[in-house]
Structures are given as C-alpha cells and as structure tokens.
Write a protein that holds these residues in place. Structure first.
Motif, PDB file in Angstrom:
ATOM      1  N   ASN A  23       3.425  -4.001   5.138  1.00  0.00           N
ATOM      2  CA  ASN A  23       2.620  -3.990   3.917  1.00  0.00           C
ATOM      3  C   ASN A  23       2.439  -2.593   3.339  1.00  0.00           C
ATOM      4  OD1 ASN A  23       1.842  -6.883   3.775  1.00  0.00           O
ATOM      5  ND2 ASN A  23       0.926  -6.422   5.766  1.00  0.00           N
ATOM      6  N   ILE A  24       3.297  -1.651   3.744  1.00  0.00           N
ATOM      7  CA  ILE A  24       3.159  -0.292   3.223  1.00  0.00           C
ATOM      8  C   ILE A  24       4.510   0.267   2.776  1.00  0.00           C
ATOM      9  CG2 ILE A  24       1.233   0.166   4.798  1.00  0.00           C
ATOM     10  CD1 ILE A  24       3.191   2.106   6.285  1.00  0.00           C
ATOM     11  N   GLN A  25       4.424   1.252   1.904  1.00  0.00           N
ATOM     12  CA  GLN A  25       5.573   2.054   1.510  1.00  0.00           C
ATOM     13  C   GLN A  25       5.181   3.507   1.746  1.00  0.00           C
ATOM     14  OE1 GLN A  25       6.800   2.660  -2.777  1.00  0.00           O
ATOM     15  NE2 GLN A  25       8.605   1.515  -2.094  1.00  0.00           N
ATOM     16  N   PHE A  26       6.047   4.245   2.454  1.00  0.00           N
ATOM     17  CA  PHE A  26       5.728   5.617   2.860  1.00  0.00           C
ATOM     18  C   PHE A  26       6.513   6.607   2.017  1.00  0.00           C
ATOM     19  CE2 PHE A  26       5.914   8.934   6.482  1.00  0.00           C
ATOM     20  CZ  PHE A  26       4.745   9.528   6.031  1.00  0.00           C
ATOM     21  N   HIS A  27       5.774   7.510   1.341  1.00  0.00           N
ATOM     22  CA  HIS A  27       6.387   8.525   0.490  1.00  0.00           C
ATOM     23  C   HIS A  27       6.186   9.903   1.119  1.00  0.00           C
ATOM     24  CE1 HIS A  27       7.071   5.973  -3.175  1.00  0.00           C
ATOM     25  NE2 HIS A  27       6.220   5.210  -2.498  1.00  0.00           N
ATOM     26  N   ILE A  28       7.218  10.738   1.048  1.00  0.00           N
ATOM     27  CA  ILE A  28       7.182  12.054   1.693  1.00  0.00           C
ATOM     28  C   ILE A  28       7.580  13.139   0.704  1.00  0.00           C
ATOM     29  CG2 ILE A  28       8.099  13.477   3.576  1.00  0.00           C
ATOM     30  CD1 ILE A  28       8.812  10.865   5.039  1.00  0.00           C
ATOM     31  N   TYR A  29       6.771  14.222   0.684  1.00  0.00           N
ATOM     32  CA  TYR A  29       7.088  15.412  -0.099  1.00  0.00           C
ATOM     33  C   TYR A  29       7.031  16.619   0.841  1.00  0.00           C
ATOM     34  CZ  TYR A  29       6.120  12.682  -4.344  1.00  0.00           C
ATOM     35  OH  TYR A  29       6.156  11.737  -5.342  1.00  0.00           O
ATOM     36  N   GLY A  30       7.982  17.524   0.698  1.00  0.00           N
ATOM     37  CA  GLY A  30       7.941  18.734   1.508  1.00  0.00           C
ATOM     38  C   GLY A  30       9.290  19.109   2.069  1.00  0.00           C
ATOM     39  N   ALA A  31       9.289  20.161   2.892  1.00  0.00           N
ATOM     40  CA  ALA A  31      10.512  20.649   3.529  1.00  0.00           C
ATOM     41  C   ALA A  31      10.137  21.243   4.874  1.00  0.00           C
ATOM     42  CB  ALA A  31      11.191  21.696   2.647  1.00  0.00           C
ATOM     43  N   GLY A  32      11.146  21.438   5.709  1.00  0.00           N
ATOM     44  CA  GLY A  32      10.887  22.013   7.020  1.00  0.00           C
ATOM     45  C   GLY A  32      11.926  21.598   8.038  1.00  0.00           C
ATOM     46  N   PRO A  33      11.703  21.951   9.298  1.00  0.00           N
ATOM     47  CA  PRO A  33      12.690  21.716  10.358  1.00  0.00           C
ATOM     48  C   PRO A  33      13.124  20.259  10.530  1.00  0.00           C
ATOM     49  CG  PRO A  33      10.989  23.213  11.122  1.00  0.00           C
ATOM     50  CD  PRO A  33      10.539  22.707   9.792  1.00  0.00           C
ATOM     51  N   GLU A  34      12.217  19.309  10.243  1.00  0.00           N
ATOM     52  CA  GLU A  34      12.559  17.905  10.456  1.00  0.00           C
ATOM     53  C   GLU A  34      13.193  17.234   9.234  1.00  0.00           C
ATOM     54  OE1 GLU A  34       9.655  16.268  13.982  1.00  0.00           O
ATOM     55  OE2 GLU A  34       9.190  15.698  11.919  1.00  0.00           O
ATOM     56  N   LEU A  86       0.852  -1.180   0.000  1.00  0.00           N
ATOM     57  CA  LEU A  86       0.000   0.000   0.000  1.00  0.00           C
ATOM     58  C   LEU A  86       0.897   1.241   0.000  1.00  0.00           C
ATOM     59  CD1 LEU A  86      -3.104   0.750   0.381  1.00  0.00           C
ATOM     60  CD2 LEU A  86      -2.498   1.133   2.781  1.00  0.00           C
ATOM     61  N   LYS A  87       0.679   2.134  -0.957  1.00  0.00           N
ATOM     62  CA  LYS A  87       1.505   3.331  -1.067  1.00  0.00           C
ATOM     63  C   LYS A  87       0.816   4.509  -0.378  1.00  0.00           C
ATOM     64  CE  LYS A  87       4.125   2.096  -5.227  1.00  0.00           C
ATOM     65  NZ  LYS A  87       3.780   0.670  -5.180  1.00  0.00           N
ATOM     66  N   ILE A  88       1.402   4.909   0.761  1.00  0.00           N
ATOM     67  CA  ILE A  88       0.874   6.022   1.558  1.00  0.00           C
ATOM     68  C   ILE A  88       1.766   7.238   1.332  1.00  0.00           C
ATOM     69  CG2 ILE A  88       0.333   6.839   3.880  1.00  0.00           C
ATOM     70  CD1 ILE A  88      -0.043   3.952   4.727  1.00  0.00           C
ATOM     71  N   VAL A  89       1.155   8.415   1.184  1.00  0.00           N
ATOM     72  CA  VAL A  89       1.934   9.618   0.922  1.00  0.00           C
ATOM     73  C   VAL A  89       1.594  10.713   1.928  1.00  0.00           C
ATOM     74  CG1 VAL A  89       0.245  10.524  -0.751  1.00  0.00           C
ATOM     75  CG2 VAL A  89       2.633  11.285  -0.853  1.00  0.00           C
ATOM     76  N   TYR A  90       2.629  11.451   2.324  1.00  0.00           N
ATOM     77  CA  TYR A  90       2.444  12.688   3.088  1.00  0.00           C
ATOM     78  C   TYR A  90       3.073  13.813   2.283  1.00  0.00           C
ATOM     79  CZ  TYR A  90       3.112  16.558   6.236  1.00  0.00           C
ATOM     80  OH  TYR A  90       3.089  17.824   6.789  1.00  0.00           O
ATOM     81  N   ALA A  91       2.365  14.947   2.192  1.00  0.00           N
ATOM     82  CA  ALA A  91       2.904  16.118   1.501  1.00  0.00           C
ATOM     83  C   ALA A  91       2.626  17.356   2.338  1.00  0.00           C
ATOM     84  CB  ALA A  91       2.268  16.264   0.115  1.00  0.00           C
ATOM     85  N   GLY A  92       3.674  18.120   2.602  1.00  0.00           N
ATOM     86  CA  GLY A  92       3.477  19.338   3.376  1.00  0.00           C
ATOM     87  C   GLY A  92       4.690  19.699   4.196  1.00  0.00           C
ATOM     88  N   LEU A  93       4.453  20.524   5.192  1.00  0.00           N
ATOM     89  CA  LEU A  93       5.526  21.004   6.053  1.00  0.00           C
ATOM     90  C   LEU A  93       6.053  19.876   6.931  1.00  0.00           C
ATOM     91  CD1 LEU A  93       7.120  23.485   7.120  1.00  0.00           C
ATOM     92  CD2 LEU A  93       5.309  23.762   8.836  1.00  0.00           C
ATOM     93  N   VAL A 145       1.166  14.398  -8.912  1.00  0.00           N
ATOM     94  CA  VAL A 145       1.889  13.310  -8.256  1.00  0.00           C
ATOM     95  C   VAL A 145       0.993  12.573  -7.266  1.00  0.00           C
ATOM     96  CG1 VAL A 145       3.726  12.816  -6.599  1.00  0.00           C
ATOM     97  CG2 VAL A 145       4.187  14.303  -8.548  1.00  0.00           C
ATOM     98  N   LEU A 146       0.246  13.332  -6.471  1.00  0.00           N
ATOM     99  CA  LEU A 146      -0.515  12.737  -5.365  1.00  0.00           C
ATOM    100  C   LEU A 146      -1.556  11.718  -5.817  1.00  0.00           C
ATOM    101  CD1 LEU A 146      -1.109  15.829  -3.028  1.00  0.00           C
ATOM    102  CD2 LEU A 146       0.413  13.897  -2.638  1.00  0.00           C
ATOM    103  N   ILE A 147      -2.177  11.969  -6.958  1.00  0.00           N
ATOM    104  CA  ILE A 147      -3.256  11.080  -7.397  1.00  0.00           C
ATOM    105  C   ILE A 147      -2.759   9.685  -7.777  1.00  0.00           C
ATOM    106  CG2 ILE A 147      -4.753  12.961  -8.149  1.00  0.00           C
ATOM    107  CD1 ILE A 147      -3.815  12.528 -10.991  1.00  0.00           C
ATOM    108  N   LYS A 148      -1.440   9.506  -7.835  1.00  0.00           N
ATOM    109  CA  LYS A 148      -0.877   8.195  -8.155  1.00  0.00           C
ATOM    110  C   LYS A 148      -0.797   7.285  -6.929  1.00  0.00           C
ATOM    111  CE  LYS A 148       2.027  10.198 -11.811  1.00  0.00           C
ATOM    112  NZ  LYS A 148       3.429  10.421 -12.262  1.00  0.00           N
ATOM    113  N   TYR A 149      -0.937   7.877  -5.747  1.00  0.00           N
ATOM    114  CA  TYR A 149      -0.811   7.086  -4.524  1.00  0.00           C
ATOM    115  C   TYR A 149      -2.160   6.531  -4.078  1.00  0.00           C
ATOM    116  CZ  TYR A 149       3.896   8.932  -4.328  1.00  0.00           C
ATOM    117  OH  TYR A 149       5.207   9.250  -4.629  1.00  0.00           O
ATOM    118  N   ASP A 150      -2.096   5.504  -3.228  1.00  0.00           N
ATOM    119  CA  ASP A 150      -3.327   4.831  -2.788  1.00  0.00           C
ATOM    120  C   ASP A 150      -4.084   5.671  -1.761  1.00  0.00           C
ATOM    121  OD1 ASP A 150      -2.734   2.564  -4.374  1.00  0.00           O
ATOM    122  OD2 ASP A 150      -1.353   1.845  -2.828  1.00  0.00           O
ATOM    123  N   ILE A 151      -3.385   6.154  -0.753  1.00  0.00           N
ATOM    124  CA  ILE A 151      -4.006   7.014   0.256  1.00  0.00           C
ATOM    125  C   ILE A 151      -2.995   8.074   0.701  1.00  0.00           C
ATOM    126  CG2 ILE A 151      -5.568   5.236   1.133  1.00  0.00           C
ATOM    127  CD1 ILE A 151      -3.721   4.954   3.555  1.00  0.00           C
TER     128      ILE A 151
END
Length: 387
Positions: free
Chosen positions: A243-254, A218-225, A284-290
């Motif tokens: 059972n998941i792969q985590f994708h991240i988009y964004g920038a910030g302190p962490e 399952l491809k899970i995505v987070y996008a933001g700060l 990009v986001l619409i390619k992910y599952d949730i």
C-alpha cells in the motif's frame, strides 16, 4: 563590528545538513552585525571530487552576502579506503596550518567538529588566552564511528579519544546539537561552558496545503545522503509495498546499488529521482504524504537535522532511528516512531497511519510547533550573547 572566523569542512555550494548548518550560522551572525569569514576546503562533497570551476587551485577567495569565504586545497576523496580518507583530512589540515601562518586570525573562532582531526588542528594552533575558541559539535567522534562499526576499540581509537578530550579541554565554549552531546562533554569536563545549539533551518516555508487520495498508495519520501549510516538500500529491500510507493532523492555511496535494485526488481514500487537543490527539494517534499528518517543504527549524540527541516515544512515524519530523535518526534507530535532496526515494526506502523493525520490541518500544527520550539533566530540570539 566584531570579527568571527568559522572553520568548517563543509560549505555551499556543497549540499547536506552540515553545509546548510554552517551557512545559516554564517548568514545569521552577519545579520547580527558580525563581520564573518569562513575557512573551508575547495568544494568536493559528497562526490569526492573538487567541483568544476575550483579545480587546479590552491586557494579560492570570494565574497558572498558580505561573507568572505576562503577555500583551501584538499585531496578530495570519498573512497572507502581508510588511509585515503585519512590523507584527505590531513591534506586540509596542512592547508589550514599554512593559512594560519600567513593570515591574521580573528579573536573569535567557531570550529566545526567532526572531522576530529581538522578540529584538532584548529584548536592546537589557535588556542590562546587572547582568543575565544567555540567548538561546534554536531556528532560525537570517535564514539559514533565505533557505533557504526567503522572503528574498533584499538590503539587508533584511543588516540582519537585523546584528540577529542584535547579539543574539549581547550575550547572556551562548546556548542552541542543534542542534549546527549552536552552530557558527554560534561562527563569529561563538568565545569565546561556549553550551549545547546541545534541545526534549526532558516527559510520561509509555504503554508501547508495537502489532501491525501485514500484510493491511491501512501507516498513515502526519503531525501538525503544515500550512505551506509542511513541504510536506504536495506530499507528498499525490507519495505512492504502493498500500500505504499517509495520515492528517493539524493546521492551517495549506495546510489548505484539502489539503482540496480530498481532495475532488477521492477515489482518494487520505488522511484529514484536523483539529486536536486535544497530549494527545489522544499517544493517537492510537500507533495508527499509522509517522509521517513532512517538510521541503520542508533548513534548516541546524533539528532538528524531533517527533523527540524521537515517540521518547518509541516511534513509528517516516520522516524526510524532511535535515540534523542524519538523524544523530539513524540514530544512535539511530529509523526510516528518505529523501533530502530525493526522492519516488521516499521511496516506495521506504516499500515496503521490514519489519513486524517496527513491532511493540511495536522501539517499546519506541525509547522506551528516548529515556529515556536525550533526557531532559528531565537536560538541565534542566545548564541550571540556568548560570542
């Protein structure tokens, strides 16, 4: 044509929810035959450095889509040092005072809050019986800072509460992005005119077309700060990657901490993609599952604008932040809810997600709900009646 000035701390080319919200508001009012001008700092968010092309200037004025944008000097900083952050806010406040002294200010002014001190400066110097001040409240400060642990209930906090009350008292109309914000304002000033004005997006979204491959993770995505409030680093540590792969988009302190985690623990199935433009992100986001919407703590009054953005794209959401956002996800059937800060419950909810809920049919349903209940133009028309 009625003149409207918008005072904000964030505006494109800066990225993020606050910048998008004010940009859509300015464009929308301009389309409704208002003459719109914007007063904002030289662009510097989220990196804490003035962008190339704007450095070394005290003021920069441009006209884009018939919107006149005045960018004023600011001591840019995203330092964790409270005094440097305070000085950054005060520097923009001083620039605003200078601008007010030397320029004619329209009779209608929309002021973004927070930052609280910037809003206070604007309200204090512009309040007049001949001028209508509209305060656009997106978060409850200083309460949000208290809940995030950034402030303690001391003398400074009490002073900020007094500033908050002053702003509410002298605003002619208060826009709140959540029902909780409006309830908070009404608890102080029961007769104050208020209007629910959420951060609805204004863009043309493609019709969702998505088929999940059940043999893959399952491809899970987070996008933001990538900030403290979102807690993405801790999320990376706590997710069950069976059972998941985590994708991240964004920038910030962490960002650096997350990149080091990926480097040092390659067994964690995390992919960091860096920062991309909002337009590119939509494709990009619409390619992910949730997509996942996390908050490290439940913040009273806060409703993540990602809810409305992702609903417009038709993306199923996993909400992990508590508060009013949970009610919206549940009421409009936009996805799943995991108990705030409960990572065991989060992993359990992920394991129970049915593939049928990720297919195109359900995504179209989510998008239809967005068009009906989160309609930017309908909301804007309601606002124009109050201006």
């Amino acid at each position: 044509m009625k003149d409207v000035l918008i005072i904000t701390n964030y505006f494109p080319p800066e990225t993020g929810a606050a910048s998008n919200r004010i940009f859509h508001l300015a464009e929308g009012l301009q389309r409704h035959s208002f003459k719109v001008s914007v007063l904002t700092p030289l662009p510097n968010y989220p990196k804490g450095k003035v962008f190339e092309g704007y450095r070394g200037r005290f003021k920069h004025t441009s006209k884009e889509n018939n919107i006149i944008t005045h960018r004023l000097w600011i001591y840019a900083s995203n330092s964790k040092n409270k005094f440097l952050r305070l000085f950054a806010m005060l520097s923009y406040s001083f620039s605003l005072i200078w601008f007010f002294a030397w320029n004619k200010i329209p009779k209608t002014v929309i002021i973004q809050s927070p930052p609280l001190l910037v809003a206070f400066t604007s309200v204090f110097f512009l309040r007049s019986k001949k001028r209508k001040l509209i305060l656009n409240v997106s978060d409850l400060w200083p309460l949000a800072a208290l809940e995030l642990g950034a402030l303690k209930k001391n003398f400074s906090y009490r002073m900020l509460e007094k500033i908050e009350r002053f702003n509410y008292k002298h605003a002619d109309l208060i826009l709140g992005q959540s029902e909780e914000i409006l309830s908070h304002v009404k608890s102080m000033f029961s007769k104050k005119e208020t209007l629910l004005y959420r951060n609805y997006p204004d863009f043309k979204a493609p019709i969702p077309k998505h088929a999940i491959n059940t043999s893959e993770k399952l491809k899970i995505v987070y996008a933001g700060l990538l900030g403290i409030a979102q807690g993405i680093f801790k999320l990376c540590e706590q997710l069950d990657y069976s059972n998941i792969q985590f994708h991240i988009y964004g920038a910030g302190p962490e960002q650096n901490t997350i990149e080091n985690l990926i480097k040092n623990k390659p067994e964690l199935d995390i992919v960091y993609h860096g920062e991309v433009s909002r337009e590119e992100l939509h494709h990009v986001l619409i390619k992910y599952d949730i997509t996942i919407i996390p908050l490290i703590n439940r913040i009273y009054g806060s409703v993540p604008s990602k809810i409305f953005e992702y609903a417009r794209l038709g993306i199923p959401m996993l909400y992990f932040g508590g508060g009013e956002g949970e009610h919206l996800i549940e009421k409009y059937e936009l996805g799943w809810i995991a108990e705030s800060s409960n990572y065991a419950d989060l992993n359990f909810k992920i394991s129970k997600i049915e593939p049928s809920k990720l297919q195109s049919e359900n995504r179209v349903k989510i998008q239809n709900s967005s068009n009906k209940f989160f309609n930017f133009n309908t909301q804007l028309q309601q606002l124009t009646k109050h201006i």
